[in-house]
Design a protein around this motif. Structure first.
Motif, short mmCIF file in Angstrom:
data_model
loop_
_atom_site.label_atom_id
_atom_site.label_comp_id
_atom_site.label_asym_id
_atom_site.label_seq_id
_atom_site.Cartn_x
_atom_site.Cartn_y
_atom_site.Cartn_z
N LYS A 14 0.84 -1.20 0.00
CA LYS A 14 0.00 0.00 0.00
C LYS A 14 0.87 1.25 0.00
O LYS A 14 0.59 2.22 -0.71
N LYS A 15 1.93 1.21 0.79
CA LYS A 15 2.85 2.35 0.88
C LYS A 15 3.57 2.57 -0.45
O LYS A 15 3.71 3.70 -0.91
N LYS A 16 4.00 1.47 -1.06
CA LYS A 16 4.70 1.55 -2.34
C LYS A 16 3.79 2.15 -3.42
O LYS A 16 4.22 2.97 -4.23
N LYS A 17 2.53 1.73 -3.42
CA LYS A 17 1.56 2.22 -4.39
C LYS A 17 1.27 3.71 -4.16
O LYS A 17 1.14 4.47 -5.11
N ALA A 18 1.21 4.12 -2.89
CA ALA A 18 0.95 5.52 -2.55
C ALA A 18 2.09 6.43 -3.00
O ALA A 18 1.87 7.58 -3.36
N MET A 19 3.31 5.89 -2.99
CA MET A 19 4.48 6.67 -3.41
C MET A 19 4.39 7.04 -4.89
O MET A 19 4.97 8.04 -5.32
N LEU A 20 3.67 6.24 -5.66
CA LEU A 20 3.56 6.47 -7.10
C LEU A 20 2.45 7.47 -7.45
O LEU A 20 2.32 7.87 -8.60
N ARG A 21 1.66 7.83 -6.47
CA ARG A 21 0.53 8.73 -6.71
C ARG A 21 0.79 10.12 -6.16
O ARG A 21 1.47 10.30 -5.16
N MET A 22 0.22 11.11 -6.83
CA MET A 22 0.29 12.50 -6.36
C MET A 22 -0.66 12.66 -5.17
O MET A 22 -1.77 12.12 -5.18
N ARG A 23 -0.23 13.40 -4.17
CA ARG A 23 -1.13 13.70 -3.06
C ARG A 23 -2.09 14.79 -3.50
O ARG A 23 -1.72 15.67 -4.28
N ASN A 24 -3.33 14.73 -3.03
CA ASN A 24 -4.32 15.72 -3.44
C ASN A 24 -4.03 17.09 -2.79
O ASN A 24 -3.30 17.16 -1.80
N PRO A 25 -4.56 18.18 -3.37
CA PRO A 25 -4.26 19.52 -2.87
C PRO A 25 -4.56 19.71 -1.38
O PRO A 25 -3.82 20.41 -0.68
N ALA A 26 -5.61 19.07 -0.89
CA ALA A 26 -5.96 19.20 0.53
C ALA A 26 -4.87 18.60 1.41
O ALA A 26 -4.48 19.17 2.44
N LYS A 27 -4.33 17.46 1.00
CA LYS A 27 -3.27 16.79 1.75
C LYS A 27 -1.99 17.62 1.71
O LYS A 27 -1.31 17.77 2.72
N LEU A 28 -1.69 18.19 0.54
CA LEU A 28 -0.51 19.05 0.41
C LEU A 28 -0.63 20.28 1.30
O LEU A 28 0.34 20.70 1.94
N ALA A 29 -1.84 20.85 1.36
CA ALA A 29 -2.07 22.02 2.21
C ALA A 29 -1.87 21.66 3.68
O ALA A 29 -1.30 22.44 4.45
N GLN A 30 -2.32 20.47 4.05
CA GLN A 30 -2.17 19.99 5.42
C GLN A 30 -0.70 19.81 5.78
O GLN A 30 -0.26 20.23 6.86
N VAL A 31 0.07 19.23 4.87
CA VAL A 31 1.50 19.02 5.08
C VAL A 31 2.22 20.36 5.19
O VAL A 31 3.08 20.55 6.07
N ALA A 32 1.85 21.30 4.32
CA ALA A 32 2.47 22.63 4.33
C ALA A 32 2.18 23.36 5.64
O ALA A 32 3.06 23.99 6.23
N ARG A 33 0.95 23.25 6.11
CA ARG A 33 0.56 23.91 7.36
C ARG A 33 1.34 23.33 8.54
O ARG A 33 1.84 24.07 9.39
N LYS A 34 1.45 22.01 8.59
CA LYS A 34 2.20 21.37 9.66
C LYS A 34 3.66 21.83 9.65
O LYS A 34 4.25 22.08 10.70
N VAL A 79 2.62 25.51 -0.26
CA VAL A 79 1.86 24.56 -1.07
C VAL A 79 2.40 24.55 -2.50
O VAL A 79 2.56 23.49 -3.11
N VAL A 80 2.71 25.74 -3.04
CA VAL A 80 3.22 25.86 -4.40
C VAL A 80 4.55 25.11 -4.53
O VAL A 80 4.76 24.35 -5.47
#
Length: 99
Positions: A14-34, A79-80
């Motif tokens: 599951k982790k390997k598969k997730a690495m191949l996918r782009m994170r959605n904008p909401a998730k990126l915003a969450q990571v940036a905020r943290k 985020v950018v």
């Protein structure tokens, strides 16, 4: 329990598969905020990690009251940057998969 699950082959796949996918904008915003909040914590409260729970809660409240607007502003800019890094990360992960 979570550590044991993380070792399982299903979780690894599951982790390997997730690495191949782009994170959605909401998730990126969450990571940036943290990351923005963490940078403020590190700057103003270097001993944050060694504080007690109640102290950390109080520090977080103070940070939000004093620097909440700045944190929002910085996280929007982050985020950018994260989107560009995300593209590179996914490209690298896909290249490693094929190699």
């Amino acid at each position: 329990r979570m550590a044991k699950m993380a070792k399982s082959s299903a979780m690894q796949a599951k982790k390997k598969k997730a690495m191949l996918r782009m994170r959605n904008p909401a998730k990126l915003a969450q990571v940036a905020r943290k990351a923005a909040i963490k940078s403020f914590r590190d700057k103003f409260y270097p001993s944050y990690d060694s504080m007690g729970l109640q102290q950390r809660v109080k520090v977080d409240q103070i940070l939000m009251a004093k620097y909440g607007k700045k944190i929002d502003k910085i996280s929007k800019k982050m985020v950018v940057v994260l989107k560009k890094k995300e593209l590179e990360r996914v490209k690298a992960a896909r290249a490693n998969l094929n190699a």
